[in-house]
Design a protein around this motif. Structure first.
Motif, PDB file in Angstrom:
ATOM      1  N   MET A 142      71.764  47.579  29.938  1.00 52.58           N
ATOM      2  CA  MET A 142      71.700  48.516  29.001  1.00 52.58           C
ATOM      3  C   MET A 142      72.173  47.815  27.696  1.00 52.58           C
ATOM      4  O   MET A 142      72.781  46.836  27.953  1.00 52.58           O
ATOM      5  N   GLY A 143      71.968  48.379  26.459  1.00 53.89           N
ATOM      6  CA  GLY A 143      72.013  47.795  25.353  1.00 53.89           C
ATOM      7  C   GLY A 143      73.687  47.104  25.036  1.00 53.89           C
ATOM      8  O   GLY A 143      73.717  46.230  24.482  1.00 53.89           O
ATOM      9  N   ASN A 144      74.463  48.194  25.502  1.00 54.52           N
ATOM     10  CA  ASN A 144      76.040  47.803  25.230  1.00 54.52           C
ATOM     11  C   ASN A 144      76.973  47.483  26.487  1.00 54.52           C
ATOM     12  O   ASN A 144      78.078  47.692  26.249  1.00 54.52           O
ATOM     13  N   ASN A 145      76.277  47.148  27.593  1.00 53.26           N
ATOM     14  CA  ASN A 145      76.895  46.901  28.634  1.00 53.26           C
ATOM     15  C   ASN A 145      76.998  45.296  29.059  1.00 53.26           C
ATOM     16  O   ASN A 145      75.829  44.620  28.704  1.00 53.26           O
ATOM     17  N   LEU A 146      77.841  44.815  30.126  1.00 52.90           N
ATOM     18  CA  LEU A 146      77.818  43.903  30.476  1.00 52.90           C
ATOM     19  C   LEU A 146      78.077  43.744  32.126  1.00 52.90           C
ATOM     20  O   LEU A 146      78.839  44.612  32.327  1.00 52.90           O
ATOM     21  N   GLU A 147      77.261  43.112  32.934  1.00 60.17           N
ATOM     22  CA  GLU A 147      77.379  43.380  34.382  1.00 60.17           C
ATOM     23  C   GLU A 147      77.751  41.943  35.193  1.00 60.17           C
ATOM     24  O   GLU A 147      77.049  40.988  34.841  1.00 60.17           O
ATOM     25  N   ILE A 148      78.996  41.593  35.686  1.00 61.77           N
ATOM     26  CA  ILE A 148      79.500  40.499  35.935  1.00 61.77           C
ATOM     27  C   ILE A 148      79.611  40.376  37.384  1.00 61.77           C
ATOM     28  O   ILE A 148      80.273  41.131  38.168  1.00 61.77           O
ATOM     29  N   MET A 149      79.058  39.184  38.054  1.00 58.23           N
ATOM     30  CA  MET A 149      79.045  38.986  39.482  1.00 58.23           C
ATOM     31  C   MET A 149      79.097  37.413  39.561  1.00 58.23           C
ATOM     32  O   MET A 149      79.556  36.736  38.761  1.00 58.23           O
TER      33      MET A 149
END
Length: 274
Positions: A190-197
């Protein structure tokens, strides 16, 4: 095409703009299953926030969830899980919490969010997509104190999902994450998110790992998606198709463009590509 497995993203691809899966899609999944073609949801969602219509569809046996951090087998339960080391998770949470963020932690196939931010006022403040707000309300477990839960390991973190109110903060945080934690992978859907793995954990490695489990030639897979967190899956699959509502980055690397997510993408693939 000699396709044996279709890896399909959920939001913006298999699901329509109301986060629903159409009956025609489900019928197409059943017909393709009869032809020996596996339909595998490959999603940034946790397993337990995949819509019940998909989870309960007997023809769908395998699920790659949390951006490749987990694999679920209908007959065996979770057969693979990649979790972030505790000290790293604590540090990442501390960094994310230093900004104006709505933080979620995916753990054990479930999503958790701060109980004090599970309300419409917070969703508006952190600019969370109105359609996704319904998903959050219906699926999130309520966290009393994330910092404490991460310290005592009651949460084994598969993925952090953080929504930023300010895009400058997001860019700065992303730079710090990449500098301080070389052991992680960061994507965005999404435009304003970060997904961290964990590093090396994304939809592409999730698909690759499942194919190895099944002794299936990765070249006989077809990927469908719409957003940036599908890029690795597109680069891994034998062929890939973007839905017409996909972002430009995905369209640029796809083998072709199919219908929109509101037009029963699995049915379209069945009738036009297979």
């Amino acid at each position: 095409m000699n396709i044996k497995l279709i890896a399909v993203d959920m939001d913006g691809t298999l699901l329509d703009d109301s986060s629903k899966v159409g009956e025609e899609n489900l019928k197409a999944i059943r017909r393709l299953s009869e032809r020996g073609i596996l339909i595998v949801p490959v999603t940034g969602r946790t397993y337990n926030e995949i819509p019940a219509e998909v989870r309960n569809e007997e023809c769908v046996r395998y699920f790659v969830f949390s951006n490749g951090s987990g694999i679920y087998d209908r007959d065996k339960g979770i057969v693979y899980s990649s979790t972030i080391e505790r000290d790293t998770a604590v540090g990442i949470y501390s960094l994310l919490a230093s900004y104006e963020t709505f933080i979620e932690v995916y753990s054990g196939g479930y999503p958790w969010a701060d109980k004090n931010k599970l309300n419409e006022e917070s969703f508006e403040y952190y600019r969370i997509n109105p359609i996704f707000r319904k998903v959050i309300i219906g699926s999130r477990r309520k966290a009393e104190n994330f910092a404490e839960m991460l310290e005592n390991e009651s949460l084994k973190t598969e993925l952090f999902d953080a929504f930023f109110r300010d895009m400058h903060d997001r860019a700065e945080c992303l730079e710090k994450l990449n500098t301080l934690y070389p052991e992680i992978e960061v994507v965005s859907s999404m435009g304003n998110n970060l997904e961290i793995m964990n590093r090396g954990t994304h939809k592409g490695t999730g698909l690759e790992r499942l194919c190895k489990m099944l002794s299936l030639d990765i070249g006989k897979t077809l990927a469908l998606g719409d957003s940036k967190n599908d890029i690795d899956m597109f680069e891994t699959a034998g062929v890939s198709y973007a839905v017409s509502n996909a972002c430009d980055e995905i369209k640029a690397i796809a083998n072709g463009i199919v219908c929109s997510n509101n037009e029963n993408v699995i049915q379209y693939v069945e009738e036009n590509l297979l």
